[in-house]
Design an enzyme around this catalytic site. Structure first.
Site, PDB file in Angstrom:
ATOM      1  N   ASP A   1      95.723  -8.897 -26.921  1.00 36.20           N
ATOM      2  CA  ASP A   1      95.493  -9.079 -28.381  1.00 36.20           C
ATOM      3  C   ASP A   1      96.528  -9.780 -28.924  1.00 36.20           C
ATOM      4  O   ASP A   1      97.136  -9.263 -30.063  1.00 36.20           O
ATOM      5  CB  ASP A   1      95.557  -7.737 -28.923  1.00 36.20           C
TER       6      ASP A   1
ATOM      7  N   LYS B   1      87.239  -5.800 -27.246  1.00 38.40           N
ATOM      8  CA  LYS B   1      87.199  -4.457 -27.260  1.00 38.40           C
ATOM      9  C   LYS B   1      87.139  -3.768 -28.739  1.00 38.40           C
ATOM     10  O   LYS B   1      87.683  -4.332 -29.577  1.00 38.40           O
ATOM     11  CB  LYS B   1      88.390  -3.876 -26.370  1.00 38.40           C
TER      12      LYS B   1
ATOM     13  N   CYS C   1      98.185  -0.917 -26.977  1.00 36.07           N
ATOM     14  CA  CYS C   1      97.137  -1.500 -26.178  1.00 36.07           C
ATOM     15  C   CYS C   1      97.569  -2.085 -24.707  1.00 36.07           C
ATOM     16  O   CYS C   1      96.875  -2.148 -23.964  1.00 36.07           O
ATOM     17  CB  CYS C   1      96.522  -2.714 -27.037  1.00 36.07           C
TER      18      CYS C   1
END
Ligand SMILES: [Zn+2]
Length: 241
Positions: A46, A144, A189
């Site tokens: 990310d 995701k 994450c």
């Protein structure tokens, strides 16, 4: 510089046999160099505009991971990139619920959910990878959190803890047994990805200086504790040969 000082302190304290007395754990101690091979993959979690200054959910110092990750990439044959990739009106957005504010929590079907500002909406500039991230040899991008009613911190499994993203299958079919996790944010994450990777049988390293945290109500310390308990190894980018 701070890191160097910390290292010297750790080395000195180990030499004096004082690690226990200082409350330091062996995992915090400088590791021998590790060399990623053909069975290793770098996972870049990310590193998107949304999580960097100017984005919708900026992580303090988020941009600092970019040069570290770019440099690390040269040591890896296999690189996986992830993107948080939400629908508008996503279940993880505070704005979806009347009277809820970002960073409060709510109860969803699958359990407690931290509510975030709207972020990383599919196809937006905010959701794009950071422009300075240079990973020309990356082989796959896993998106995701694209199911409207389910969040997904982990790159392996959605927050309902039963829907796989397919990443484990991808890595296993390619004979990869070790992952090095980097990116944003350490305590969400990155941590969930690292812990799920352990659960799925991978050897897991988190490269600390290639991550930055949100640190919401002590979440960073809690994440390191949980990761350590699950056998995730904490290293620095300088530990990679
Ligand atoms: Zn998200």
């Amino acid at each position: 510089m701070r890191q160097l000082q910390r290292r010297s302190l750790l080395q000195a304290s180990a030499a004096l046999g004082m690690m226990g007395g200082l409350g330091l754990t062996p995992s915090a101690f400088a590791q021998a160099k590790v060399k990623p091979g053909a069975k290793s993959a770098l996972i870049v979690v990310d590193v998107q505009n949304c999580f960097i200054d100017g984005g919708t959910l900026p992580v303090k110092g988020g941009a600092d991971v970019v040069p570290v990750i770019n440099k690390l990439a040269g040591a890896f044959e296999n690189i996986v990139v992830t993107q948080d990739w939400h629908t508008a009106g996503h279940a993880s957005f505070a704005s979806t619920y009347a009277g809820k504010k970002p960073f409060e929590t709510t109860k969803l079907k699958y359990g407690n959910q931290v509510l975030w500002p709207d972020h990383c909406v599919q196809g937006s500039d905010d959701a794009a990878l950071h422009k300075d991230l240079k990973l020309p040899t990356a082989q796959v991008i896993i998106r995701k959190g694209f199911h409207k009613d389910v969040d997904s911190y982990s790159a392996f499994e959605e927050a309902d803890r039963k829907t796989p993203t397919g990443l484990a299958g991808y890595l296993k079919q390619r004979g990869i047994n070790t992952v090095y996790v980097t990116g944003l944010a350490t305590d969400f994450c990155v941590a969930w990805t690292a812990m799920d990777a352990r659960k799925l049988g991978f050897q897991v390293y988190v490269i600390e200086d290639a991550t930055r945290a949100i640190d919401l109500n002590g979440s960073l310390a809690a994440a390191w504790k949980q990761m350590s308990a699950k056998g995730v190894k904490r290293i620095q980018s300088s530990d990679i040969a």
